[in-house]
Scaffold this motif. Structure first.
Motif, PDB file in Angstrom:
ATOM      1  N   ALA A 207       0.829  -1.198   0.000  1.00  0.00           N
ATOM      2  CA  ALA A 207       0.000   0.000   0.000  1.00  0.00           C
ATOM      3  C   ALA A 207       0.869   1.256   0.000  1.00  0.00           C
ATOM      4  O   ALA A 207       1.860   1.344   0.739  1.00  0.00           O
ATOM      5  CB  ALA A 207      -0.925   0.004   1.210  1.00  0.00           C
ATOM      6  N   LYS A 208       0.488   2.215  -0.818  1.00  0.00           N
ATOM      7  CA  LYS A 208       1.170   3.502  -0.888  1.00  0.00           C
ATOM      8  C   LYS A 208       0.178   4.607  -0.520  1.00  0.00           C
ATOM      9  O   LYS A 208      -1.008   4.517  -0.844  1.00  0.00           O
ATOM     10  CB  LYS A 208       1.716   3.737  -2.291  1.00  0.00           C
ATOM     11  N   VAL A 209       0.657   5.643   0.153  1.00  0.00           N
ATOM     12  CA  VAL A 209      -0.204   6.748   0.568  1.00  0.00           C
ATOM     13  C   VAL A 209      -0.249   7.781  -0.550  1.00  0.00           C
ATOM     14  O   VAL A 209       0.781   8.340  -0.946  1.00  0.00           O
ATOM     15  CB  VAL A 209       0.301   7.383   1.875  1.00  0.00           C
ATOM     16  N   MET A 210      -1.451   8.024  -1.061  1.00  0.00           N
ATOM     17  CA  MET A 210      -1.657   8.907  -2.200  1.00  0.00           C
ATOM     18  C   MET A 210      -2.505  10.111  -1.801  1.00  0.00           C
ATOM     19  O   MET A 210      -3.532   9.954  -1.114  1.00  0.00           O
ATOM     20  CB  MET A 210      -2.379   8.156  -3.322  1.00  0.00           C
ATOM     21  N   PRO A 211      -2.109  11.327  -2.203  1.00  0.00           N
ATOM     22  CA  PRO A 211      -2.904  12.518  -1.868  1.00  0.00           C
ATOM     23  C   PRO A 211      -4.039  12.761  -2.874  1.00  0.00           C
ATOM     24  O   PRO A 211      -3.912  12.453  -4.064  1.00  0.00           O
ATOM     25  CB  PRO A 211      -1.870  13.643  -1.944  1.00  0.00           C
ATOM     26  N   GLU A 212      -5.126  13.326  -2.372  1.00  0.00           N
ATOM     27  CA  GLU A 212      -6.265  13.706  -3.200  1.00  0.00           C
ATOM     28  C   GLU A 212      -6.758  15.073  -2.710  1.00  0.00           C
ATOM     29  O   GLU A 212      -6.826  15.313  -1.503  1.00  0.00           O
ATOM     30  CB  GLU A 212      -7.379  12.665  -3.107  1.00  0.00           C
ATOM     31  N   VAL A 213      -7.125  15.940  -3.637  1.00  0.00           N
ATOM     32  CA  VAL A 213      -7.514  17.305  -3.281  1.00  0.00           C
ATOM     33  C   VAL A 213      -8.767  17.706  -4.053  1.00  0.00           C
ATOM     34  O   VAL A 213      -8.907  17.379  -5.241  1.00  0.00           O
ATOM     35  CB  VAL A 213      -6.376  18.304  -3.599  1.00  0.00           C
ATOM     36  N   SER A 214      -9.676  18.403  -3.378  1.00  0.00           N
ATOM     37  CA  SER A 214     -10.873  18.951  -4.020  1.00  0.00           C
ATOM     38  C   SER A 214     -11.073  20.387  -3.565  1.00  0.00           C
ATOM     39  O   SER A 214     -10.870  20.708  -2.395  1.00  0.00           O
ATOM     40  CB  SER A 214     -12.126  18.150  -3.647  1.00  0.00           C
TER      41      SER A 214
END
Length: 288
Positions: A207-214
């Motif tokens: 598992a890799k930590v991925m950023p998401e932005v809105s």
């Protein structure tokens, strides 16, 4: 934006029926994986319009169409006490360009979200955003249309598993003075193309930590414009996976219906078709 006043009928106890007590649009729309939020990423907001003394629910259908692929998503979600969210979704991915013109992949997703702290809407004098944690269990249902190539499961495309979990933490703040909604999400995942191409692969299986932005600008109480960005891992050699992004407009004519339209860029999908997949996104949600 001013809150509509909701008054319970005489003799009706809080929580016995939906009160639609939240601000219009503050349940978000249905995300591609079924959670309440934007189109691409979950928010810390709990779906539905039920207040902390009630509950709410919705159903959605979403269609994403690019030059060579289509993705349909449909499902239901329920929010309880503005604290807990449960969701069920089915994704249906199809191809239209040879040699993948008969491709069809289905995936089922079960989601759970819990609000931990903060209030994105009513705590306007506090800097703390609303924070929620969530988990999605995803089960790929197999590959159709590639029987001539002997492929019926995503593991035959290089994926390590055909099921997996996404874990995320989301922080959301609504700034009424600026007419803005801002969200940031961190997701731990090893899903390939949201899990449509399985989980893990020859390029990585952890598992890799991925950023998401809105970000959304509230033009008025019924209309919002915004954009989203979702970073994703690259685990499969046959899938040069890139980030997703979109620009959207969401219309909330009332608390029972919302319509979201967007221009979406999903990047390259496979090495067999090295084109950036761009197209339209349309979603209808109905509920309370």
């Amino acid at each position: 934006m001013q809150r509509d006043i909701v008054t319970a009928s005489p003799g009706v106890q809080p929580g016995t029926r939906p009160d639609l007590g939240k601000f219009l649009a503050t349940g978000g729309v249905s995300q591609l994986e079924g959670a309440g939020g934007g189109g691409l990423t979950p928010w810390a907001l709990i779906t539905g319009y039920g207040s902390r003394d009630s509950w709410g629910a919705n159903a959605h259908y979403t269609q994403v169409k690019t030059q060579d692929y289509a993705l349909g998503s449909y499902g239901v979600a329920i929010g309880v006490g503005d604290r807990l969210e449960l969701s069920l979704a089915r994704q249906d991915f199809t191809g239209s360009l040879a040699p993948l013109n008969d491709l069809r992949i289905k995936q089922d997703i079960v989601g759970l979200k819990v609000r931990l702290m903060g209030d994105a809407v009513y705590a306007q004098d506090a800097w703390l955003p609303q924070v929620a944690v969530g988990v999605m269990y995803k089960k790929n249902k197999g590959v159709g249309g590639l029987g001539a190539l002997g492929v019926s499961n995503v593991t035959q495309l290089g994926a390590k598993d055909d099921s997996g979990y996404d874990y995320y933490v989301a922080a959301t703040k609504v700034l009424f003075e600026q007419s803005l909604l801002v969200n940031g999400t961190l997701r731990a995942t090893k899903a390939n193309q949201m899990g449509i191409l399985g989980f893990g692969g020859d390029q990585g299986d952890h598992a890799k930590v991925m950023p998401e932005v809105s970000v959304a600008y509230l033009i008025n109480r019924k209309l919002a414009l915004g954009a989203e960005y979702r970073h994703k891992p690259h685990n499969l050699g046959v899938d040069p996976e890139k980030a997703y992004w979109d620009a959207f407009v969401a219309w909330f004519p009332n608390r029972n219906v919302s319509v979201t339209a967007a221009y979406a860029n999903l990047g390259e999908i496979t090495v067999f078709n090295k084109k950036k997949q761009k197209g339209w996104y349309l979603s209808l949600q109905t509920g309370f």
